[in-house]
Write an enzyme that holds these catalytic residues in place. Structure first.
Site, PDB file in Angstrom:
ATOM      1  N   HIS A 178       2.283 -14.592   8.025  1.00 29.18           N
ATOM      2  CA  HIS A 178       1.417 -14.055   6.974  1.00 29.18           C
ATOM      3  C   HIS A 178       2.006 -14.389   5.598  1.00 29.18           C
ATOM      4  O   HIS A 178       3.176 -14.110   5.351  1.00 29.18           O
ATOM      5  CB  HIS A 178       1.347 -12.533   7.155  1.00 29.18           C
ATOM      6  CG  HIS A 178       0.212 -11.871   6.459  1.00 29.18           C
ATOM      7  ND1 HIS A 178       0.348 -10.642   5.846  1.00 29.18           N
ATOM      8  CD2 HIS A 178      -1.080 -12.233   6.282  1.00 29.18           C
ATOM      9  CE1 HIS A 178      -0.821 -10.280   5.334  1.00 29.18           C
ATOM     10  NE2 HIS A 178      -1.697 -11.219   5.588  1.00 29.18           N
ATOM     11  N   ARG A 229       0.997 -14.355  13.839  1.00 27.80           N
ATOM     12  CA  ARG A 229       0.730 -14.269  12.399  1.00 27.80           C
ATOM     13  C   ARG A 229       1.302 -13.006  11.793  1.00 27.80           C
ATOM     14  O   ARG A 229       0.725 -12.430  10.882  1.00 27.80           O
ATOM     15  CB  ARG A 229      -0.781 -14.298  12.188  1.00 27.80           C
ATOM     16  CG  ARG A 229      -1.192 -15.563  11.488  1.00 27.80           C
ATOM     17  CD  ARG A 229      -2.613 -15.554  11.107  1.00 27.80           C
ATOM     18  NE  ARG A 229      -2.862 -14.925   9.833  1.00 27.80           N
ATOM     19  CZ  ARG A 229      -2.319 -15.295   8.693  1.00 27.80           C
ATOM     20  NH1 ARG A 229      -1.448 -16.264   8.641  1.00 27.80           N
ATOM     21  NH2 ARG A 229      -2.615 -14.679   7.574  1.00 27.80           N
ATOM     22  N   ASP A 264       0.716 -10.361  -1.400  1.00 25.80           N
ATOM     23  CA  ASP A 264       1.599  -9.211  -1.278  1.00 25.80           C
ATOM     24  C   ASP A 264       2.809  -9.509  -0.391  1.00 25.80           C
ATOM     25  O   ASP A 264       3.429  -8.590   0.160  1.00 25.80           O
ATOM     26  CB  ASP A 264       0.857  -7.945  -0.837  1.00 25.80           C
ATOM     27  CG  ASP A 264       0.113  -8.102   0.479  1.00 25.80           C
ATOM     28  OD1 ASP A 264      -0.405  -9.194   0.735  1.00 25.80           O
ATOM     29  OD2 ASP A 264       0.048  -7.126   1.239  1.00 25.80           O
ATOM     30  N   TYR A 287     -14.762  -9.149   3.152  1.00 20.84           N
ATOM     31  CA  TYR A 287     -13.340  -9.460   3.038  1.00 20.84           C
ATOM     32  C   TYR A 287     -13.133 -10.933   2.643  1.00 20.84           C
ATOM     33  O   TYR A 287     -13.789 -11.825   3.179  1.00 20.84           O
ATOM     34  CB  TYR A 287     -12.603  -9.192   4.359  1.00 20.84           C
ATOM     35  CG  TYR A 287     -11.217  -9.783   4.310  1.00 20.84           C
ATOM     36  CD1 TYR A 287     -10.208  -9.142   3.599  1.00 20.84           C
ATOM     37  CD2 TYR A 287     -10.954 -11.033   4.858  1.00 20.84           C
ATOM     38  CE1 TYR A 287      -8.973  -9.727   3.453  1.00 20.84           C
ATOM     39  CE2 TYR A 287      -9.714 -11.619   4.727  1.00 20.84           C
ATOM     40  CZ  TYR A 287      -8.724 -10.956   4.020  1.00 20.84           C
ATOM     41  OH  TYR A 287      -7.511 -11.544   3.863  1.00 20.84           O
ATOM     42  N   HIS A 319     -10.593 -10.492  10.176  1.00 24.92           N
ATOM     43  CA  HIS A 319      -9.955  -9.310   9.571  1.00 24.92           C
ATOM     44  C   HIS A 319     -10.351  -8.027  10.295  1.00 24.92           C
ATOM     45  O   HIS A 319     -10.510  -6.979   9.672  1.00 24.92           O
ATOM     46  CB  HIS A 319     -10.287  -9.224   8.077  1.00 24.92           C
ATOM     47  CG  HIS A 319      -9.138  -8.762   7.222  1.00 24.92           C
ATOM     48  ND1 HIS A 319      -9.033  -7.484   6.754  1.00 24.92           N
ATOM     49  CD2 HIS A 319      -8.049  -9.414   6.760  1.00 24.92           C
ATOM     50  CE1 HIS A 319      -7.936  -7.363   6.020  1.00 24.92           C
ATOM     51  NE2 HIS A 319      -7.309  -8.527   6.014  1.00 24.92           N
ATOM     52  N   GLN A 331       0.816  -1.225   0.000  1.00 29.95           N
ATOM     53  CA  GLN A 331       0.000   0.000   0.000  1.00 29.95           C
ATOM     54  C   GLN A 331       0.854   1.283   0.000  1.00 29.95           C
ATOM     55  O   GLN A 331       0.345   2.357  -0.279  1.00 29.95           O
ATOM     56  CB  GLN A 331      -0.922   0.020   1.232  1.00 29.95           C
ATOM     57  CG  GLN A 331      -2.024  -1.020   1.199  1.00 29.95           C
ATOM     58  CD  GLN A 331      -1.567  -2.395   1.675  1.00 29.95           C
ATOM     59  OE1 GLN A 331      -0.450  -2.557   2.162  1.00 29.95           O
ATOM     60  NE2 GLN A 331      -2.415  -3.392   1.523  1.00 29.95           N
TER      61      GLN A 331
HETATM   62 MG    MG Z   1      -5.433 -12.132   7.615  1.00 27.03          MG
END
Ligand code: MG
Length: 432
Positions: free
Chosen positions: A338, A309, A342, A185, A238, A65
């Site tokens: 994670h 995470r 991305d 999401y 999320h 981002q």
């Molecule tokens: Mg997540």
């Protein structure tokens, strides 16, 4: 000093070695930033070149981002700070870089440091002629089991997607279902080649936390009944609901025995974990948005989460992540780094090095890495039989075809790839 007392100790005459000088004879010659988007996702990769001809390392600095802010941080601040230092001084370079901005721990500077840090581990592995997981203690498992994403407009469609993935050998499935009428999401159109779809739609999307928390138990009631007890099911909230909604949802999901429930709270709501523990035994995975150790150390020490995470480049690279993994081991917390689209393939290789060498490995998130990325990044870890495997090459085992990378510039986007705005029905901003 008391008169007649001992003389003050005099430091020994040290060799005129200044921290930061190269004593191994292999120094950082240049630090370069490569921007590429083979799948339409803005990736930032750092290449650390050394004084040894042909010896270089790669690191992931992807903050998709705000990628240009990371590029500037590396080129304008870290590059001049690091040229000439010994490539072996990974820990010292990390510590010196961390405080060189005085204000620290944000995602831009952490990603910049990660790019350099992973590249230095890559270089050290190449010099040692060993994969990075060997430098971290060696293999504790053959391969790293992964979870993949299943979604759909209705529970039956999610079930169908799950079944397709199970046929391919995946045993851990993160399941998300659409909430009719709202932007949900984790539910997107599936493309034929499974390339990650990147939306350039920045219209304000509407969201209802209440409709969502009513919907999710229906999904898992359906899936557990349809798929049986053995498949491992996961879900990502999320952070999109008020904390008390997340607590109730966790409690309502207990009967369906999730492998984990992810990000029930925003990082700003860390104080709710103790209440969550009082109402649910669903394992909790947290928190891809953490950037500062002050956010996650108390949760580990108080045993309030079950899986850590973090996004490794967002906490500063392999150096802090290996310490975090070790801390978690001693508190019974497993790793689940994670691993979305991305994270560059270089970042996935770094995740894998930690997965293989951590005895408290839990699971690895995996987003399908397309053929274009695999061509740009030769050596990208293979996924087969539901697990990610090392290619056993030295360092991170991955390379970058710069000429090919240049053929995939960042796509046009009205706000340079920023996270799309999500708003509640009344127009108020919703955390992602
Ligand atoms: Mg997540």
């Amino acid at each position: 000093m008391i008169e007649g007392g001992p003389e003050p100790a005099i430091p020994p005459a040290w060799e005129p070695y200044r921290q930061g000088d190269s004593i191994s004879g292999v120094a950082i010659r240049d630090v370069r930033v490569i921007l590429t988007a083979p799948e339409g996702i803005r990736l930032v990769v750092v290449k650390v070149e050394t004084t040894e001809p042909g010896l270089y390392g790669l690191g992931c600095a992807t903050f998709t981002q705000r990628p240009l802010a990371v590029k500037t941080a590396i080129e304008e601040y870290l590059r001049p700070f690091l040229i000439g230092r010994d490539v072996h001084d990974i820990e010292d370079i990390w510590q010196a870089s961390f405080v060189s901005s005085y204000w620290r721990s944000g995602p831009v500077l952490n990603n910049a440091m990660s790019g350099v840090d992973m590249a230095l581990w890559d270089i050290k592995g190449k010099i040692a002629n060993l994969p990075v997981y060997q430098l971290l203690g060696g293999k504790t498992r053959e391969a790293a089991e992964v979870y993949v994403h299943a979604s759909g407009p209705e529970p039956a469609a999610v079930e169908e997607h799950c079944r397709e993935l199970m046929v391919e050998g995946f045993r851990y499935l993160r399941c998300q279902v659409a909430v009719a009428g709202y932007s949900t999401y984790g539910v997107s159109g599936r493309t034929k080649d499974r390339h990650y779809r990147v939306s350039i739609d920045t219209r304000q999307e509407r969201w209802s936390p209440e409709a969502y928390v009513r919907r999710v138990p229906e999904l898992f009631e359906h899936l557990r009944s349809a798929l049986g007890p053995e498949v491992e099911l996961l879900h990502d909230i999320h952070e999109r609901v008020p904390p008390i909604h997340a607590i109730r949802l966790a409690s309502e999901l207990d009967p369906y025995r999730l492998f984990f429930l992810e990000d029930p709270f925003a990082p700003e709501d860390n104080g709710y974990f103790r209440q969550l523990r009082q109402h649910s035994v669903t394992p909790i995975a947290m928190g891809e948005l953490y950037v500062n150790q002050a956010e996650y150390v108390p949760l580990i020490q108080q045993r309030l989460i079950d899986f850590i995470r973090v996004h490794i480049s967002d906490i500063g690279g392999i150096t802090p992540a290996r310490k975090l993994a070790a801390l978690c081991e001693w508190f019974g917390v497993r790793t689940a780094w994670h691993g979305p689209g991305d994270v560059s393939p270089v970042g996935h290789a770094a995740n894998l090095a930690l997965d293989l060498s951590s005895s408290n490995f839990g699971i690895q998130e995996y987003s399908f890495i397309g053929e274009r990325s695999r061509e740009v990044f030769p050596g990208t870890p293979e996924v087969r039989d539901g697990a990610m495997w090392s290619n056993e090459q030295s360092g991170l085992g991955i390379d970058l075809d710069e000429a090919l990378a240049a053929r995939y510039p960042y796509p046009e986007h009205p706000v340079n790839g920023a996270w799309p705005e999500v708003r509640r029905v009344d127009g108020g901003v919703q955390k992602p």
